[in-house]
Enzyme design. Structure first.
Site, PDB file in Angstrom:
ATOM      1  N   SER A   1       0.817  -1.206   0.000  1.00 33.38           N
ATOM      2  CA  SER A   1       0.000   0.000   0.000  1.00 33.38           C
ATOM      3  C   SER A   1       0.860   1.269   0.000  1.00 33.38           C
ATOM      4  O   SER A   1       0.367   2.332  -0.353  1.00 33.38           O
ATOM      5  CB  SER A   1      -0.893   0.001   1.244  1.00 33.38           C
ATOM      6  OG  SER A   1      -0.084  -0.059   2.394  1.00 33.38           O
TER       7      SER A   1
ATOM      8  N   HIS B   1       5.062  -2.449   7.191  1.00 33.29           N
ATOM      9  CA  HIS B   1       5.514  -1.131   7.647  1.00 33.29           C
ATOM     10  C   HIS B   1       6.253  -1.232   8.991  1.00 33.29           C
ATOM     11  O   HIS B   1       7.054  -0.363   9.316  1.00 33.29           O
ATOM     12  CB  HIS B   1       4.329  -0.181   7.840  1.00 33.29           C
ATOM     13  CG  HIS B   1       3.830   0.442   6.580  1.00 33.29           C
ATOM     14  ND1 HIS B   1       3.148  -0.258   5.623  1.00 33.29           N
ATOM     15  CD2 HIS B   1       3.899   1.729   6.128  1.00 33.29           C
ATOM     16  CE1 HIS B   1       2.815   0.563   4.627  1.00 33.29           C
ATOM     17  NE2 HIS B   1       3.260   1.769   4.912  1.00 33.29           N
TER      18      HIS B   1
HETATM   19  N1  DGL Z   1       2.056  -2.645   4.856  1.00 34.91           N
HETATM   20  C1  DGL Z   1       0.775  -3.245   4.806  1.00 34.91           C
HETATM   21  C2  DGL Z   1       0.686  -4.532   5.554  1.00 34.91           C
HETATM   22  O1  DGL Z   1       1.682  -5.247   5.565  1.00 34.91           O
HETATM   23  C3  DGL Z   1      -0.449  -2.405   4.935  1.00 34.91           C
HETATM   24  C4  DGL Z   1      -0.428  -1.206   5.753  1.00 34.91           C
HETATM   25  C5  DGL Z   1      -1.673  -0.423   5.466  1.00 34.91           C
HETATM   26  O2  DGL Z   1      -1.780   0.062   4.349  1.00 34.91           O
HETATM   27  O3  DGL Z   1      -2.540  -0.340   6.335  1.00 34.91           O
HETATM   28  O4  DGL Z   1      -0.310  -4.909   6.075  1.00 34.91           O
END
Ligand code: DGL
Length: 272
Positions: A17, A193
């Site tokens: 994302s 993230h």
């Molecule tokens: N980085 C993503 C994950 O691994 C999504 C973070 C998001 O867009 O809420 O879930």
């Protein structure tokens, strides 16, 4: 459904994302430096984790279609939320090429790591509500207790680069206090993230808890799959990733430097 011919020289498509999936790009680059990588970060629509399943599945289809324009030989879903709720959509949209999700790799690593069979998982609201980690871990070992906690504010903190900001520490203290009574020995960073905030998370939960970042596990899986299919790129040149974002390319550049420890190559703005 797309069908195209793949060769060892075809790129690997990776999406998330936003910037989180760069943790996976870094892991791939370190063990497969000669692979061409096309990375798409859906910066226009981040975060995914607080959206509904219907929306996440639609985004997953769009993201896969963008990468398919580059005729990749493999797709890596560097987003736990999409891996939890829409891996089938990615598979359907990408036809016959292999698709690897971060969630399975993280679950496998965690199940192999816990000595006392007590694992904590932190992730987005959507990932935690889907219960996908607990299912994947219990498929491997039904005796493991899995405790999950949604930490939705970690995504904007990571996107802002607040890696050791006092506000981030306060929020981490609040979220992670739940694990004090759970006596876990392993904590899965169930959102790509979160490795960006790893040091702070580690300090907050304290010593004696193994932290699982699925990026490296996913990179190893990608290598095995390419090897099995004779699709490893034979080149010895070091490739720079080709970056695509759906909004604010300049903002991405600051974060790229922070996460990758290198200056950002050109980034292209793409229509979803
Ligand atoms: N980085 C993503 C994950 O691994 C999504 C973070 C998001 O867009 O809420 O879930």
């Amino acid at each position: 459904m797309h069908q195209h011919k793949t060769t060892p020289e075809s790129p690997i498509g990776i999406f998330d994302s936003g910037v989180g999936g760069l943790t996976v790009v870094r892991a791939i680059q370190s063990i497969l430096p000669s692979e061409r990588i096309i990375y798409f970060g859906d910066t226009a629509r981040v975060p995914y984790g607080s959206k509904s399943q219907v929306t996440i599945r639609k985004y997953a289809q769009d993201d896969t279609s963008i990468l398919m324009r580059y005729q990749p030989k493999m797709i890596i879903v560097a987003c736990n939320t999409v891996s939890a709720l829409a891996l089938d959509v990615v598979r359907k949209t990408s036809g016959s090429i292999p698709v690897i999700g971060v969630l399975e790799a993280g679950a496998e690593l965690a199940a192999g790591m816990t000595a006392i069979k007590r694992i904590g998982v932190i992730g987005t609201q959507a990932t935690v509500c889907s219960n996908a980690y607990a299912c994947a871990i219990n498929d491997l070992d039904p005796d493991i207790e899995v405790y999950s906690k949604a930490c939705p504010l970690f995504v904007p903190l990571a996107e802002e680069g607040f890696v050791d900001h006092p506000a981030a520490q306060l929020i981490a203290g609040e979220y992670l206090a739940d694990f004090d009574e759970r006596h876990i020995d392993t904590l899965v960073l169930g959102c790509t993230h979160y490795p960006i905030l790893r040091r702070m998370i580690e300090n907050t939960v304290g010593p004696g808890i193994a932290i699982i970042d699925s990026a490296e596990a996913v990179a190893r899986r990608a290598k095995e799959t390419l090897l099995e299919r004779s699709l490893l790129n034979p080149s010895t040149a070091t490739e720079t990733p080709h970056l695509l974002v759906s909004d604010l390319p300049q903002k991405f550049s600051t974060l790229y430097r922070l996460f990758m420890g290198a200056d950002m190559p050109d980034v292209e703005l793409t229509d979803i």
